[in-house]
Design a protein around this motif. Structure first.
Motif, PDB file in Angstrom:
ATOM      1  N   VAL A 162     -25.279  77.614  92.783  1.00 63.45           N
ATOM      2  CA  VAL A 162     -24.820  76.398  92.102  1.00 63.45           C
ATOM      3  C   VAL A 162     -23.546  76.621  91.285  1.00 63.45           C
ATOM      4  O   VAL A 162     -22.980  75.668  90.745  1.00 63.45           O
ATOM      5  CB  VAL A 162     -25.920  75.796  91.183  1.00 63.45           C
ATOM      6  N   MET A 163     -23.098  77.896  91.174  1.00 66.52           N
ATOM      7  CA  MET A 163     -21.929  78.168  90.337  1.00 66.52           C
ATOM      8  C   MET A 163     -20.628  77.776  91.023  1.00 66.52           C
ATOM      9  O   MET A 163     -20.416  78.101  92.195  1.00 66.52           O
ATOM     10  CB  MET A 163     -21.838  79.677  90.043  1.00 66.52           C
ATOM     11  N   ALA A 164     -19.722  77.143  90.247  1.00 64.34           N
ATOM     12  CA  ALA A 164     -18.357  76.928  90.731  1.00 64.34           C
ATOM     13  C   ALA A 164     -17.641  78.280  90.771  1.00 64.34           C
ATOM     14  O   ALA A 164     -17.969  79.180  89.986  1.00 64.34           O
ATOM     15  CB  ALA A 164     -17.628  75.985  89.780  1.00 64.34           C
ATOM     16  N   ASP A 165     -16.649  78.398  91.652  1.00 70.92           N
ATOM     17  CA  ASP A 165     -15.957  79.695  91.802  1.00 70.92           C
ATOM     18  C   ASP A 165     -15.323  80.161  90.497  1.00 70.92           C
ATOM     19  O   ASP A 165     -15.226  81.358  90.237  1.00 70.92           O
ATOM     20  CB  ASP A 165     -14.872  79.598  92.884  1.00 70.92           C
ATOM     21  N   ASP A 166     -14.854  79.199  89.679  1.00 70.34           N
ATOM     22  CA  ASP A 166     -14.219  79.593  88.412  1.00 70.34           C
ATOM     23  C   ASP A 166     -15.196  79.453  87.233  1.00 70.34           C
ATOM     24  O   ASP A 166     -14.783  79.401  86.084  1.00 70.34           O
ATOM     25  CB  ASP A 166     -12.973  78.730  88.146  1.00 70.34           C
ATOM     26  N   GLY A 167     -16.492  79.381  87.543  1.00 63.77           N
ATOM     27  CA  GLY A 167     -17.491  79.146  86.494  1.00 63.77           C
ATOM     28  C   GLY A 167     -17.951  80.433  85.820  1.00 63.77           C
ATOM     29  O   GLY A 167     -17.501  81.533  86.160  1.00 63.77           O
ATOM     30  N   TRP A 168     -18.851  80.263  84.863  1.00 65.14           N
ATOM     31  CA  TRP A 168     -19.372  81.395  84.089  1.00 65.14           C
ATOM     32  C   TRP A 168     -20.881  81.377  84.090  1.00 65.14           C
ATOM     33  O   TRP A 168     -21.499  80.347  83.808  1.00 65.14           O
ATOM     34  CB  TRP A 168     -18.874  81.317  82.640  1.00 65.14           C
ATOM     35  N   PHE A 169     -21.449  82.521  84.401  1.00 67.54           N
ATOM     36  CA  PHE A 169     -22.899  82.688  84.324  1.00 67.54           C
ATOM     37  C   PHE A 169     -23.183  83.532  83.086  1.00 67.54           C
ATOM     38  O   PHE A 169     -22.778  84.703  83.013  1.00 67.54           O
ATOM     39  CB  PHE A 169     -23.402  83.384  85.599  1.00 67.54           C
ATOM     40  N   ASN A 317     -32.649  93.166  70.633  1.00 66.23           N
ATOM     41  CA  ASN A 317     -33.696  92.765  71.575  1.00 66.23           C
ATOM     42  C   ASN A 317     -33.146  92.430  72.966  1.00 66.23           C
ATOM     43  O   ASN A 317     -33.720  92.808  73.981  1.00 66.23           O
ATOM     44  CB  ASN A 317     -34.385  91.529  70.966  1.00 66.23           C
ATOM     45  N   MET A 318     -32.022  91.701  72.999  1.00 69.83           N
ATOM     46  CA  MET A 318     -31.514  91.159  74.264  1.00 69.83           C
ATOM     47  C   MET A 318     -30.101  91.669  74.539  1.00 69.83           C
ATOM     48  O   MET A 318     -29.408  92.097  73.626  1.00 69.83           O
ATOM     49  CB  MET A 318     -31.445  89.613  74.191  1.00 69.83           C
ATOM     50  N   ARG A 319     -29.679  91.566  75.803  1.00 67.11           N
ATOM     51  CA  ARG A 319     -28.278  91.807  76.142  1.00 67.11           C
ATOM     52  C   ARG A 319     -27.770  90.608  76.937  1.00 67.11           C
ATOM     53  O   ARG A 319     -28.428  90.128  77.854  1.00 67.11           O
ATOM     54  CB  ARG A 319     -28.106  93.100  76.960  1.00 67.11           C
ATOM     55  N   MET A 320     -26.600  90.132  76.513  1.00 66.59           N
ATOM     56  CA  MET A 320     -25.965  89.001  77.180  1.00 66.59           C
ATOM     57  C   MET A 320     -24.955  89.526  78.199  1.00 66.59           C
ATOM     58  O   MET A 320     -24.114  90.378  77.867  1.00 66.59           O
ATOM     59  CB  MET A 320     -25.271  88.122  76.129  1.00 66.59           C
ATOM     60  N   TYR A 321     -25.055  89.024  79.421  1.00 63.28           N
ATOM     61  CA  TYR A 321     -24.116  89.397  80.483  1.00 63.28           C
ATOM     62  C   TYR A 321     -23.235  88.184  80.751  1.00 63.28           C
ATOM     63  O   TYR A 321     -23.754  87.091  81.013  1.00 63.28           O
ATOM     64  CB  TYR A 321     -24.875  89.811  81.759  1.00 63.28           C
ATOM     65  N   ILE A 322     -21.923  88.392  80.687  1.00 64.23           N
ATOM     66  CA  ILE A 322     -20.971  87.306  80.907  1.00 64.23           C
ATOM     67  C   ILE A 322     -20.342  87.574  82.266  1.00 64.23           C
ATOM     68  O   ILE A 322     -19.594  88.541  82.435  1.00 64.23           O
ATOM     69  CB  ILE A 322     -19.941  87.290  79.766  1.00 64.23           C
ATOM     70  N   ALA A 323     -20.703  86.733  83.225  1.00 66.89           N
ATOM     71  CA  ALA A 323     -20.367  87.063  84.608  1.00 66.89           C
ATOM     72  C   ALA A 323     -19.720  85.877  85.320  1.00 66.89           C
ATOM     73  O   ALA A 323     -19.929  84.721  84.948  1.00 66.89           O
ATOM     74  CB  ALA A 323     -21.637  87.490  85.347  1.00 66.89           C
ATOM     75  N   GLN A 324     -18.948  86.182  86.358  1.00 63.23           N
ATOM     76  CA  GLN A 324     -18.317  85.158  87.206  1.00 63.23           C
ATOM     77  C   GLN A 324     -18.655  85.446  88.656  1.00 63.23           C
ATOM     78  O   GLN A 324     -18.847  86.602  89.028  1.00 63.23           O
ATOM     79  CB  GLN A 324     -16.804  85.212  87.053  1.00 63.23           C
ATOM     80  N   PRO A 325     -18.680  84.375  89.470  1.00 63.76           N
ATOM     81  CA  PRO A 325     -18.895  84.625  90.899  1.00 63.76           C
ATOM     82  C   PRO A 325     -17.762  85.503  91.452  1.00 63.76           C
ATOM     83  O   PRO A 325     -16.624  85.391  91.026  1.00 63.76           O
ATOM     84  CB  PRO A 325     -18.805  83.223  91.512  1.00 63.76           C
ATOM     85  N   ARG A 326     -18.119  86.371  92.373  1.00 62.03           N
ATOM     86  CA  ARG A 326     -17.100  87.207  93.013  1.00 62.03           C
ATOM     87  C   ARG A 326     -16.540  86.500  94.220  1.00 62.03           C
ATOM     88  O   ARG A 326     -17.259  85.781  94.908  1.00 62.03           O
ATOM     89  CB  ARG A 326     -17.715  88.534  93.462  1.00 62.03           C
TER      90      ARG A 326
END
Ligand SMILES: C[S@@+](CC[C@H](N)C(=O)[O-])C[C@H]1O[C@@H](n2cnc3c(N)ncnc32)[C@H](O)[C@@H]1O
Length: 326
Positions: A162-169, A317-326
């Motif tokens: 569902v991610m746009a190519d320039d989006g952020w997960f 407690n948590m780790r946030m991952y800032i990711a983009q579609p490849r």
């Protein structure tokens, strides 16, 4: 790769640090499994919805707030998959952001709708999102994908779809921090297993699967395998990490109760103030610094920020991952 389901490289610093442990598997004693909507409905019913949705500080005082401000685009879709009480959806939706929350806990979603009928929150499954390919600009998944005993892959694949190519997960999962590694080795975390792969299997007696805890290398590799490129990560929720230290929760509860009692006694009738006597200057507010340090986890505080970050990276407690579609 060691196996299809354990993809930490053996030489990675994190793997070496944790003596090749890629993940912990945590269990709990509640009757409903964390994979069920009932578990989460019961969980959210313990919180007062109005105090979460009715107070913007719940979001503004969250360490993730600056990240959302950085990534969201007002005219593009913000999705929270596994939104729970939907405070982010409400906060940003109220401010003109296109926002959608999806959660499978139906009673919780109904309660959110009763609180604010204008919110776009829906009962749904993050494994089959009711969205077209590429429809989402920013997808926040906070503390969700670790609850699938079979592994996070189907949830990550659906997010990628569902991610746009320039989006952020923006995806947070429990972190195998140095502190957690120590606590696990000291058997201080309750029923827990060190595991190398994500598989469904019988739980210890009287326990239910709760969640996986991932080393950074392990989860980065899973995101890469799902088609994401990780821009950066940071750890978050330092105090919650410390609450796993045995006895600390009881100590904090005791201190809070004591503070309440002292406050109640302090509020006893005082001598009437004379209007001639100037009011004392308000006391300086050290709590602001404490709040910046321990609630906002602000690494930019002069002098304190750097050591704070050092400690947070090893104990949160948590780790946030800032990711983009490849
Ligand atoms: C730890 S809570 C996080 C809530 C929220 N993201 C937050 O940060 O406050 C996990 C949430 O994910 C939801 N959830 C778990 N599995 C889900 C699924 N397969 N589909 C939709 N929601 C799910 C649960 O109902 C719960 O509300």
């Amino acid at each position: 790769m060691r196996s299809a389901n354990c993809i930490t490289r053996i030489g990675s610093p994190s793997a070496v640090l944790y003596r090749f442990i890629a993940m912990l598997k945590m269990y709990h004693a509640r009757s409903a499994a964390a994979g069920s909507p009932d578990f989460w409905d019961e969980n959210w019913e313990m919180n007062q919805l109005a105090s979460v949705l009715g107070d913007p500080r719940v979001c503004e005082h969250n360490p993730l707030f600056p990240l959302f401000r950085e990534k969201l685009r007002r005219d593009r879709l913000f999705l929270e998959g596994g939104c729970g009480q939907a405070q982010w959806v409400k906060y940003f939706g109220d401010r003109g952001q296109r926002s959608l929350g999806i959660d499978f806990a139906a009673r919780t979603i109904e309660a959110v709708k009763r609180f604010d009928a204008a919110l776009d929150v829906r009962v749904g499954n993050i494994l089959a999102l009711p969205l077209d390919d590429g429809a989402v600009h920013t997808y926040y998944s906070g503390g969700v994908v670790e609850h699938f005993e079979g592994g996070p892959e189907p949830a990550l694949a659906e997010a990628r779809r569902v991610m746009a190519d320039d989006g952020w997960f923006l995806c947070s999962v429990p972190d195998l921090s140095l502190l957690r590694g120590w606590l696990a080795r000291a058997r201080a975390l309750g029923p827990v297993r060190r595991v190398e792969r994500t598989v469904e299997e019988p739980a210890p007696d009287g326990a239910q699967f709760f969640q996986y805890v991932f080393s950074e290398a392990e989860f980065r590799a899973r995101l890469a395998a799902a088609g994401f490129r990780v821009e950066r990560t940071f750890s978050v929720s330092m105090m919650w990490g410390w609450m796993e230290i045995p006895g600390l929760t009881a100590l904090v509860d005791g201190l809070v109760a004591l503070k309440r009692r002292v406050r109640r006694n302090g509020a006893a009738p005082r001598a009437a103030a004379s209007s001639d006597v100037p009011a004392p200057a308000p006391a300086p507010r050290p709590p602001d610094l404490l709040r910046r340090a321990f609630v906002l986890e602000d690494p930019t505080i002069p002098l304190v920020g750097a050591p704070l970050r050092f400690i947070r990276e090893r104990s949160a407690n948590m780790r946030m991952y800032i990711a983009q579609p490849r």
